[in-house]
Design a protein around this motif. Structure first.
Motif, mmCIF file in Angstrom:
data_model
loop_
_atom_site.group_PDB
_atom_site.id
_atom_site.type_symbol
_atom_site.label_atom_id
_atom_site.label_comp_id
_atom_site.label_asym_id
_atom_site.label_seq_id
_atom_site.Cartn_x
_atom_site.Cartn_y
_atom_site.Cartn_z
ATOM 1 N N VAL A 1 0.827 -0.915 0.344
ATOM 2 C CA VAL A 1 0.535 -0.018 -0.152
ATOM 3 C C VAL A 1 1.060 1.650 0.013
ATOM 4 O O VAL A 1 0.724 2.276 -0.493
ATOM 5 N N PHE A 2 2.208 1.143 0.785
ATOM 6 C CA PHE A 2 3.069 2.912 0.697
ATOM 7 C C PHE A 2 4.225 3.083 0.216
ATOM 8 O O PHE A 2 4.436 3.069 0.315
ATOM 9 N N ILE A 3 4.536 1.625 -0.493
ATOM 10 C CA ILE A 3 5.357 1.518 -0.997
ATOM 11 C C ILE A 3 5.478 0.788 -2.604
ATOM 12 O O ILE A 3 6.009 1.618 -3.774
ATOM 13 N N GLY A 4 4.625 0.055 -2.717
ATOM 14 C CA GLY A 4 4.432 -0.565 -3.818
ATOM 15 C C GLY A 4 3.462 -0.138 -4.807
ATOM 16 O O GLY A 4 3.949 0.755 -6.128
ATOM 17 N N PHE A 5 2.445 0.322 -4.240
ATOM 18 C CA PHE A 5 1.356 1.340 -4.913
ATOM 19 C C PHE A 5 2.195 2.994 -5.684
ATOM 20 O O PHE A 5 1.761 3.425 -6.569
ATOM 21 N N PRO A 6 2.729 3.327 -4.499
ATOM 22 C CA PRO A 6 3.641 4.573 -5.234
ATOM 23 C C PRO A 6 4.511 4.705 -6.130
ATOM 24 O O PRO A 6 3.745 5.243 -6.776
ATOM 25 N N LEU A 7 4.961 3.314 -5.971
ATOM 26 C CA LEU A 7 5.963 3.350 -7.218
ATOM 27 C C LEU A 7 5.517 2.834 -7.975
ATOM 28 O O LEU A 7 5.756 3.769 -9.084
ATOM 29 N N VAL A 8 4.895 2.163 -9.166
ATOM 30 C CA VAL A 8 4.023 1.733 -9.777
ATOM 31 C C VAL A 8 3.262 3.121 -9.969
ATOM 32 O O VAL A 8 3.306 3.201 -11.662
ATOM 33 N N TYR A 9 2.504 3.428 -9.249
ATOM 34 C CA TYR A 9 1.405 4.905 -10.042
ATOM 35 C C TYR A 9 3.011 5.537 -10.805
ATOM 36 O O TYR A 9 2.454 6.520 -11.554
ATOM 37 N N ASN A 10 3.981 5.850 -10.080
ATOM 38 C CA ASN A 10 4.914 7.005 -10.029
ATOM 39 C C ASN A 10 5.226 6.745 -11.573
ATOM 40 O O ASN A 10 6.325 7.532 -12.219
ATOM 41 N N LEU A 11 5.837 5.113 -11.806
ATOM 42 C CA LEU A 11 6.714 4.937 -12.573
ATOM 43 C C LEU A 11 5.180 4.687 -14.472
ATOM 44 O O LEU A 11 5.806 5.743 -14.965
ATOM 45 N N MET A 12 4.342 4.270 -13.638
ATOM 46 C CA MET A 12 2.970 5.472 -15.243
ATOM 47 C C MET A 12 3.217 6.194 -15.187
ATOM 48 O O MET A 12 3.268 6.545 -16.247
ATOM 49 N N LEU A 13 2.958 7.636 -14.429
ATOM 50 C CA LEU A 13 2.616 8.994 -14.169
ATOM 51 C C LEU A 13 4.025 8.932 -15.034
ATOM 52 O O LEU A 13 3.936 10.285 -16.060
ATOM 53 N N SER A 14 5.268 8.544 -14.808
ATOM 54 C CA SER A 14 6.536 9.021 -16.010
ATOM 55 C C SER A 14 6.394 8.719 -17.285
ATOM 56 O O SER A 14 7.056 9.432 -18.009
ATOM 57 N N PHE A 15 5.151 8.460 -17.918
ATOM 58 C CA PHE A 15 5.565 7.525 -19.026
ATOM 59 C C PHE A 15 3.731 8.557 -20.090
ATOM 60 O O PHE A 15 3.582 8.189 -20.867
ATOM 61 N N GLN A 16 3.524 9.597 -18.925
ATOM 62 C CA GLN A 16 2.413 9.890 -19.735
ATOM 63 C C GLN A 16 2.422 11.623 -19.210
ATOM 64 O O GLN A 16 3.525 11.723 -19.398
ATOM 65 N N ASN A 17 1.860 12.268 -20.096
ATOM 66 C CA ASN A 17 1.654 13.916 -20.493
ATOM 67 C C ASN A 17 0.562 14.501 -19.156
ATOM 68 O O ASN A 17 0.199 15.951 -19.134
#
Length: 310
Positions: free
Chosen positions: A38-54
C-alpha cells in the motif's frame, strides 16, 4: 505395514495441523506485506506510470496520453537536472566523508570505559533524535548573515571582516546544508560503528599487545578488517538516506539561491508542485530510484563476494 506407513506419513489430522500452522506463519507476515504494497509498492507503480504520461496542471482531470520516454528525454536535456545531480553527488559524498570519519572517531572514543560514558553517549544521540525541521531551522538561524552565531564567533576570532550570508549566497548555500546534515548524521554513524566495535573479540587485541603491536597497528590489521561488513552496510545506508534528503534542504534554502543548493529531490518537487509538470517530476523521481537501485545492486554483489572469500 499400514501402521508403519501411517506413522511415517503422519495421520491426516497431523498433516492438517501442520498445514494450518504454515498458514499461521504467513499471517504474521501479512501486515508487513500489506504495508509494503500500500505505502511503497502502489506509489512506486503509480509514479512509474505517471512518468510515461503527459500529466500537468492543464490536463489534470482530462485524458492522459502515453508518451513513452519523452519525459525522461526532456529531463535529461534540462541543464538544471545536471546541476541538481552534481549538487546531490557533492552533498552525499562530503556528508558521508565527515559523518563517517567523525562518527568512527567518536565510536572508538566511547568504546573505552570511563566515568560518564553512557551519559555522554546519550547526549550525542540528541542531534539524531531531533526532528529534521527543527535542526534545519536552528542551523538556518545560526548561519544567518545579520545575527547568526557562526558569524559572531568568526568575527570575534578575526577570521572574517564582515558577516557572510551563508544560505543566501550561491557559493556557500550548499556548504551550509552539508554542515547541518553532517551534524545530524554523526550520531547514527557513531552508534552503528560502536555496536560493531563492541562485538569484536578481545582476545585478538590481547594477542596483538603481547606481540608488541601498538594501537595504530591494531586498528589497521584487526579493527578495520573485522569492521568491513559493518562499514559497508553503514555506507550503503548512508548513500541511500543522504542522496534522497529533501526536508533539511527545503527548510534551510528551498534549493536556492537560484539552483545553487538544488538537489534531485528538490528538483523533482519543484517540477511537480511549482511548475506543476507532474509527469516530468515523476520521471526525475524514477531516475533517482534507478540510481539508488544500481548502488544497492553493487553493494549486494560486493557483499556476496565478501561472503564467498570468507
Amino acid at each position: 505395514m499400514p501402521h508403519q506407513s501411517g506413522a511415517r506419513g503422519g495421520s491426516p489430522m497431523s498433516r492438517r495441523s501442520k498445514h494450518a500452522s504454515s498458514w499461521n506463519n504467513y499471517l504474521f507476515v501479512l501486515p508487513a506485506l500489506l504495508f509494503i504494497v500500500v505505502f511503497i509498492g502502489f506509489p512506486l507503480v503509480y509514479n512509474l506510470m505517471l512518468s510515461f504520461q503527459n500529466v500537468s496542471v492543464y490536463n489534470l482531470n482530462g485524458k492522459h496520453d502515453f508518451i513513452g520516454l519523452s519525459n525522461y528525454y526532456k529531463s535529461l536535456e534540462d541543464p538544471v537536472f545536471y546541476i541538481s545531480l552534481k549538487n546531490s553527488a557533492v552533498f552525499t559524498v562530503l556528508s558521508l566523508i565527515f559523518q563517517f570519519t567523525i562518527g568512527f572517531a567518536l565510536a572508538l572514543f566511547f568504546n573505552r570505559k570511563f566515568p560518564g560514558r553512557n551519559l555522554f553517549r546519550s547526549l550525542m544521540l540528541l542531534a539524531w533524535m531531533l526532528p529534521v525541521v527543527i535542526s534545519g531551522t536552528v542551523f538556518q538561524w545560526m548561519m544567518s548573515g545579520d545575527y547568526g552565531i557562526i558569524n559572531y564567533f568568526m568575527q570575534s576570532l578575526g577570521l572574517i571582516d564582515k558577516p557572510i550570508n551563508w544560505l543566501s549566497e550561491g557559493r556557500t548555500a550548499l556548504l551550509g546544508t552539508i554542515v547541518a546534515n553532517i551534524w545530524i548524521g554523526i550520531p547514527f554513524n557513531m552508534i552503528i560503528l560502536l555496536s560493531g566495535l563492541q562485538g569484536l573479540p578481545e582476545h585478538l587485541y590481547e594477542a596483538a599487545k603481547l606481540d608488541g603491536a601498538n594501537r595504530l597497528v591494531q586498528f589497521r590489521n584487526i579493527t578495520l578488517p573485522l569492521m568491513k561488513p559493518t562499514i559497508l552496510v553503514l555506507l550503503i545506508l548512508g548513500i541511500i538516506n543522504t542522496f534522497k534528503v529533501f526536508d533539511l534542504i527545503f527548510v534551510m534554502t528551498a534549493g536556492g539561491p537560484v539552483t545553487s543548493s538544488t538537489v534531485l529531490p528538490i528538483y523533482a518537487y519543484q517540477l511537480s508542485f511549482s511548475t506543476y509538470e507532474f509527469s516530468q517530476g515523476a520521471s526525475v523521481s524514477m531516475i533517482m530510484f534507478i540510481i539508488l537501485t544500481l548502488i544497492s545492486i553493487a553493494y549486494l554483489r560486493m557483499s556476496g563476494k565478501e561472503e564467498v572469500h570468507a
